[in-house]
Each structure stands twice: as C-alpha cells, then as structure tokens.
Design an enzyme around this catalytic site. Structure first.
Site, PDB file in Angstrom:
ATOM      1  N   CYS B  54      73.727  55.279  75.168  1.00 32.42           N
ATOM      2  CA  CYS B  54      73.574  55.402  73.529  1.00 32.42           C
ATOM      3  C   CYS B  54      72.431  56.016  73.045  1.00 32.42           C
ATOM      4  O   CYS B  54      72.425  56.231  71.764  1.00 32.42           O
ATOM      5  CB  CYS B  54      73.686  53.815  73.124  1.00 32.42           C
ATOM      6  SG  CYS B  54      74.603  53.685  71.512  1.00 32.42           S
ATOM      7  N   ASP B  56      69.827  54.251  72.826  1.00 32.45           N
ATOM      8  CA  ASP B  56      69.270  53.241  71.844  1.00 32.45           C
ATOM      9  C   ASP B  56      68.309  52.402  72.860  1.00 32.45           C
ATOM     10  O   ASP B  56      68.513  52.144  73.798  1.00 32.45           O
ATOM     11  CB  ASP B  56      70.193  52.270  71.151  1.00 32.45           C
ATOM     12  CG  ASP B  56      71.243  52.841  70.188  1.00 32.45           C
ATOM     13  OD1 ASP B  56      70.745  53.875  69.508  1.00 32.45           O
ATOM     14  OD2 ASP B  56      72.130  52.538  69.978  1.00 32.45           O
ATOM     15  N   CYS B  81      70.000  54.676  66.029  1.00 26.94           N
ATOM     16  CA  CYS B  81      70.578  55.142  64.786  1.00 26.94           C
ATOM     17  C   CYS B  81      70.601  53.964  63.555  1.00 26.94           C
ATOM     18  O   CYS B  81      69.978  52.939  63.868  1.00 26.94           O
ATOM     19  CB  CYS B  81      72.019  55.620  64.897  1.00 26.94           C
ATOM     20  SG  CYS B  81      72.987  54.271  65.542  1.00 26.94           S
ATOM     21  N   CYS B 131      76.703  49.452  68.670  1.00 28.81           N
ATOM     22  CA  CYS B 131      75.350  49.209  68.189  1.00 28.81           C
ATOM     23  C   CYS B 131      74.960  47.631  68.347  1.00 28.81           C
ATOM     24  O   CYS B 131      73.765  47.331  68.609  1.00 28.81           O
ATOM     25  CB  CYS B 131      74.993  49.804  66.953  1.00 28.81           C
ATOM     26  SG  CYS B 131      75.161  51.613  67.112  1.00 28.81           S
TER      27      CYS B 131
END
Lengths: 386, 321
Positions: B54, B56, B81, B131
């Site tokens: 991802c 992240d 994001c 997320c």
C-alpha cells in the site's frame, strides 16, 4: 484563488482561437456533410482545409488516409482489433507485440486479443525507460508477428521512443507498425513519412482541440478492416456522422500545434526545466528519465516520504492541478503499469507525481507552483517524518 | 454498474468532511519523547507498522500508565495518502484515556465509523477501507509491545478480509449454509472482498494468506465429497464402499475431465473398478474423438489420473480398455 493547471498530459485547454473557429458550425453551418443540399455542401471547403492541416501536420501523403474518429482510444482499438480480423483470425499471423508501458486503450485492447487466443508480447523497457530496437529485435518473429504497437511518447514520463528505428525493425520482419502518438503531437515533430509508420493515432484534446475528436492515420496499401460499420462517411472506412465542429477545430489546433513546436522546444522546456530544477533542489527527490529524451512539457518526480495521492490532494487545495500514478489514487488500487515496468525504485509506485505544462502555462504560474509544491512537501514530510 | 458508476474520478468526492478536516489538520500528529513520557509518569511505547504493498507506514507513540494500563497520551506519524493520515489521526485520538485491553477491542471498522459525518454514510470509498486496516494493525502492534507478547496471540480468529474483518470461519459457514456457488455470491453475502479486493484471488493489491476463490473451492469440494459419499463423515476415499467410490470417481470425471474431452468431441465411460491391496484400479473406455487419439494413452490419460488422485486419493490407477 486562480487555479494553475499542470495536468496537460491528461487534457488541455481548448485554444480560444480554436473555439472561435468551431463556433459557426453549431448554429449556422450545421448541415450533415453527406447531404447534397447547401446545408451539407457549404461545410465542405472548411472540412477540406481541416484535412489539409491534419495531413500537413504529420506530413501524410495525399494517397494515405487520415480517418476522423472520436478519440485516440477509438483509433487504437480500430487498429488492434482490425489487425486481429485481417491477419490473425484468418490464420496468416498469430502474434501482436506491444510494450509494458502503453496507455490502457492499447494495453486492454491487446489483453482482449489475448482472451481470443492471440499471442501478445509486452516488451520491457530499458534502464532509460524506453523500448529500443534491440529489445524489439529479440522478440519479433517474421512468421508470427502481425503488428507492433509502440507509443511515440509515454504519457507518464514523457519519454520519447525511437519510432523510426522501431518501425524499421518491424518492417524488416514483415510486420505492420502502429504508434499511439497522443503525447507526441504538439510537443515534438511527428512525421509519418520520415518514420515510415503504417498507423498513427492522435486525440485532439491533447493539443488544445476539443474532447471527443481524434484521428487515425492509415498508410496507403495497408489492410485494415472497417471498425465502425454504417454509412459512407470517410469513404466507408469509419462510419458515423462526422463531428464537424470538432474536426474543423482539430484541423486548426493541429496547425497551431505544429507552428508552436519551436515555442514548446524553447519556452515550455525552459519553464519545465525551471520547475524541475526547483523540485530537484529539495533533498531526496528523483525525476524519471533524462531530459534530452523527454517531451519538453513533462516531469515525473518521486518525492521521498510523500505519498502521491496525499501530495496532489494537498496541491489541489492550493489550486495546483497535478496527477499521480500512486495505487492509492486509482479506483482499483492498482499501481500504474508504467511505474511498475520502470522499476526505478520501490517507492516510485507510491510517490510518483506528474506535472505537465502546455504553451498556455505562464512563468508566474510556475513560480507560484514552486512555492506551493515546496510547502506541501514540507507539510507532508513533517507528517511522515521521512 | 449503473448511472452512478458512469462518471469516473469521484474518489475524493466520497471522502467525508471529517476525513478532509483530519487530513488538513491532523490534531494528533507528532511524536513523544522519553522525557515527556517520564514527565507524564508513564511508559513510552513506539510501534511501527507498514503495509508495503500500500506504500503506507505508520508509527504510533503511546504513554501508558503502568499501574492502570491506561493510555495517557497518543501521537502518530504516517507516510500515506489522505485517508491513511485521517485514519491514523482518529485512531490515535481513540486510544487516549482507554486501557490497553480496551484499545484492543477497537477495530478498523470503528476507525472508519469515527470518520463518518453521519451514521449511514461511509466516510471513505470502499477501496480505501484498506487504509483503516493499517491504523488497526498498529494498535495491535503497540499493545503486543506493551504486553510483550506476539501480535498473533492478540488475534482471536483467522481474518480473511481485513477491510471488512470477516473471519475464515464465517466465510466457510456462509458458503455452506447458503450453498454459495460463485465468488460474487460470497462477496455479496459476507462483504469480504468488497473493499480493496486483495482477498478475492492472488494478484490483487497485496498478497494474502487466504483467498476467497480457494476457500470457496475447498468448501465446495468438501460439500461434494459429502454428498457423493452420502455420509457427512466419510470423505476419505479409502474408507468408502465400492458404490461410494464409484460415485466419487464419476463426480470428479463429470466436473474435471468430461467437459474438456467434450470440447474436442470426445468422451469416456467408467466400465469397471478393481481393488488391489495398495491401490484402486479404474477401467475406462474412450469414445468419440478420444478413441484412437494418441494423447488418450499419454497426456489425456495422465490428466484423468492426476485429477482423480488430486481430488480423491493418491492410490488410484487408471487403465484404458
């Protein structure tokens, strides 16, 4: 707040001159050009001029065809699926070669052919991010390859592919060559005779014409079946009533695009370089591809510690429009295939942001963008601690 | 597909106002130093979690009061994001004032709910549910560090779909109870796979331990075996009666072999079966295009034998007559 548009590889502003040139064809000269009466015939001289401008814009010969289509996606579909019907389904050839970095309209058309049993080869790119004639030579097969489809310039990176040499290798092996020139027209010279391409696609809205109109160049003597069947428009090669205003606007837009090539190569490039230098002056920033082999308007940058969607979201709040190939920004959560094929760094797929200028971009806009981009990067790096 | 799906580029329009606010001004963003933790009279926990696919990564800081296990302060740093930042921010806020055990009851679903403007409208589009999972994972990580235990030991059940937190057991039960035939049905009934789609089949957004496709295939296979054997407990080929064995063999041939042969205009019939001490021999007779086809003695035969061995038992031999 005045917004700044730095997403010209997605679409462009319609040049006000082009808009004005289209105007009479909405409410005054609105006839169907295939009608025999005066409403139909009165638009013919304007269409001839538009056609002349398109032919001269890419240096096509009068005996070749430039079919007016709805966009480059239609043009690309016409070629790839057409070749399937003329050469592959008939058993004369069995393979199509394309690249790993094509626009979805080429990539997904090829995937569709695969589902019908066609052998499709997706060429990798080299360390510069381009497909070279040597790479093509490795995979092309004179007995099997029907079509080679390689973009002229990449939409994400702006990297320009050696079309003339790739076309030569293709012809030496008895195959046809198609190029998606969407990102090349209006940015760099495009010459069909000099390169020898058999098919070339373009979209008007990428060079300041209107959305919904494009073109397909077909070299004389190439076997391409009709994709859109219907009436006798475009010599029956592409049926459907012609979008007269769009076509006439695109003709003028092509002429202006060619006339402005020098400006692109100097002024647009200067502004692009100014923006690029400013971004590169920050630490841990990478720009993909050498400047000399890129279209003069494009920057694909990877900014360490700043996720792409977060950055374009932040920039958007400050009125600057850019785009990202980050997986997080796509509806499907899939990474942009160009980024994956480039393999430049693992982070690129998440931190890539694309800034693309046009001849309408001003120095003031670039100066303000530099400030905004710096602020956003600083803010997001503070959140990520990277 | 419908009217609402026809205009693209609506990702950001689906973010709630709270997501936007927290993205612009994440109130719980920051770090906590050892000195600060000491001053507050608690133990500093720093947990890192990253979902590589991802792009992240999140770092969570906690100050925990040792006597009460209560979280006195929480801060985060996130690379990701906008929704990842907003999820981290609401997650950090949720920790404050709770004990570590209470925090362990927070899931990504609570994080998402915390970002909603109104009860019934999701805060983020489906694919972005992913997320919030990262925000949940880092909580577990921090708790495991504080308790000095493995992260796995804090997870009660095998989770197949992290976005919707659907367990392996739930998915298996729902397939059986509703006699589900397709992956689409499974997604529709369980909501697993409806968000980031990673758990549907390999090759999605990120690699997973379980995939809906495989689970469905396994459960369907078990159900078939149960029905052919006519007895829920007998799924072991060796323990079947001869008639059960014959039915099981026919079932596999019907499903795995016959459709392929029919495509080429061929077919086969099971004509006899013989028990040997160490294996079962199955005699088949080809018909149609298979008859006399060279492959029927080599590749086709091997494919038939492999299918039966894979589905029923290694101790099967196929002999054409």
């Amino acid at each position: 707040m005045e917004r700044i548009y730095l997403d010209n590889n997605a679409t462009t502003i319609v040049d006000p001159v082009v808009k004005e040139a289209m105007d009479p064809f909405y409410c005054q000269m609105y006839g169907n050009p295939n009608s025999l009466h005066s409403f139909g015939t009165e638009v013919h001289p304007y269409m001839k001029i538009a056609l002349d401008r398109l032919y001269s814009g890419i240096n096509a010969r009068d005996e070749d065809d430039i079919l007016i289509t709805s966009c480059a996606t239609e043009s690309n579909n016409t070629v790839i699926k057409g070749i399937y019907y003329s050469l592959i389904r008939t058993g004369r050839k069995s393979q199509v070669i394309t690249t790993q970095v094509e626009h979805p309209c080429v990539a997904n058309s090829c995937r569709f052919l695969e589902s019908l049993g066609t052998d499709v080869v997706y060429l990798p790119v080299n360390e510069d991010g381009i497909v070279t004639p040597e790479i093509l030579r490795e995979y092309i097969n004179p007995d099997k390859t029907a079509l080679v489809s390689i973009m002229w310039a990449n939409n994400e990176t702006g990297l320009i592919f050696p079309i003339k040499e790739l076309c030569k290798v293709t012809h030496e092996n008895g195959a046809l060559f198609h190029t998606d020139a969407v990102q090349a027209i209006g940015k760099i010279p495009v010459n069909v005779q000099e390169t020898g391409v058999d098919f070339l696609s373009f979209s008007g809205h990428k060079f300041h014409a209107r959305k919904g109109v494009g073109g397909l160049y077909v070299r004389k003597g190439t076997d391409l079946p009709t994709f859109m069947h219907g009436g006798e428009q475009m010599a029956s090669r592409r049926a459907g009533t012609i979008d007269v205003p769009g076509f006439i606007g695109m003709g003028l837009a092509m002429e202006l695009a060619v006339r402005n090539l020098e400006y692109e190569a100097t002024e647009v490039r200067r502004l692009r370089d100014k923006l690029e230098d400013a971004i590169l002056s920050l630490k841990d920033v990478l720009v993909v591809g050498r400047r000399e082999i890129r279209t003069p308007n494009t920057i694909l940058a990877s900014i360490r510690g700043v996720e792409g969607e977060a950055l374009i979201w932040d920039l958007n709040r400050s009125g600057v429009a850019a785009s990202t190939g980050s997986a997080c920004a796509s509806e499907s959560l899939e990474s942009n295939p160009t980024f994956v094929a480039m393999c430049i760094s693992d982070e690129l797929a998440h931190t890539g942001i694309r800034l693309s200028l046009s001849r309408f971009t001003t120095e003031e806009e670039i100066d303000r963008s530099i400030l905004v981009i710096r602020q956003s990067i600083e803010r997001l790096r503070n959140i990520s601690s990277r | 597909m419908a009217k609402k799906d026809l205009i693209g580029g609506s990702l950001w329009e689906q973010y709630s106002d709270k997501v936007t606010q927290r993205m612009v001004n994440p109130a719980f963003m920051g770090d906590i130093t050892e000195e600060e933790a000491e001053k507050l009279g608690g133990k500093l926990i720093i947990a890192d979690w990253g979902a590589e696919a991802c792009g992240d990564a999140v770092r969570l800081y906690w100050v925990v009061e040792p006597e009460t296990d209560k979280i006195l302060k929480a801060r985060f740093k996130t690379f990701g994001c906008g929704t990842a930042i907003a999820s981290s921010d609401v997650m950090a806020e949720m920790c404050i004032g709770k004990t570590v055990d209470q925090v362990l009851k927070i899931t990504n679903l609570d994080v998402e709910r915390g970002l909603r403007d109104s009860e019934d409208t999701p805060a983020i589009p489906p694919q972005k549910m992913h997320c919030s999972v990262m925000a949940y994972d880092v909580l577990k990580k921090a708790a495991s560090l504080y308790k000095d235990v493995d992260m796995e030991s804090l997870e009660g059940e095998e989770i197949v779909c992290q976005c919707a937190r659907v367990s392996l057991k739930t998915i298996r039960d729902v397939i059986r109870l509703n006699d589900l035939q397709t992956v689409e049905d499974v997604i529709h009934y369980t909501k697993a796979g409806a968000f980031c789609k990673s758990c549907i089949r390999p090759g999605g957004h990120e690699p997973r331990k379980y995939y809906l496709e495989n689970i469905l295939r396994e459960v369907r296979h078990e159900m078939e075996m149960e029905s052919v054997s006519g007895h829920a407990a007998v799924s072991d080929f060796a323990q079947m009666t001869l008639i059960q064995k014959h039915r099981a063999v026919e079932a596999v041939i019907d499903k795995e072999v016959r459709p392929i042969l029919l495509l080429d205009g061929g077919n086969l019939e099971v004509v006899d079966m013989k028990e040997h001490p160490d294996h079962t021999e199955i005699f088949i007779s080809y018909s149609g295009a298979c008859k006399g086809c060279p492959s029927s003695q080599t590749f086709t035969l091997q494919k038939i034998e492999n299918s039966l061995r894979e589905k029923l038992s290694e101790r099967i031999k196929v002999t054409p007559v």
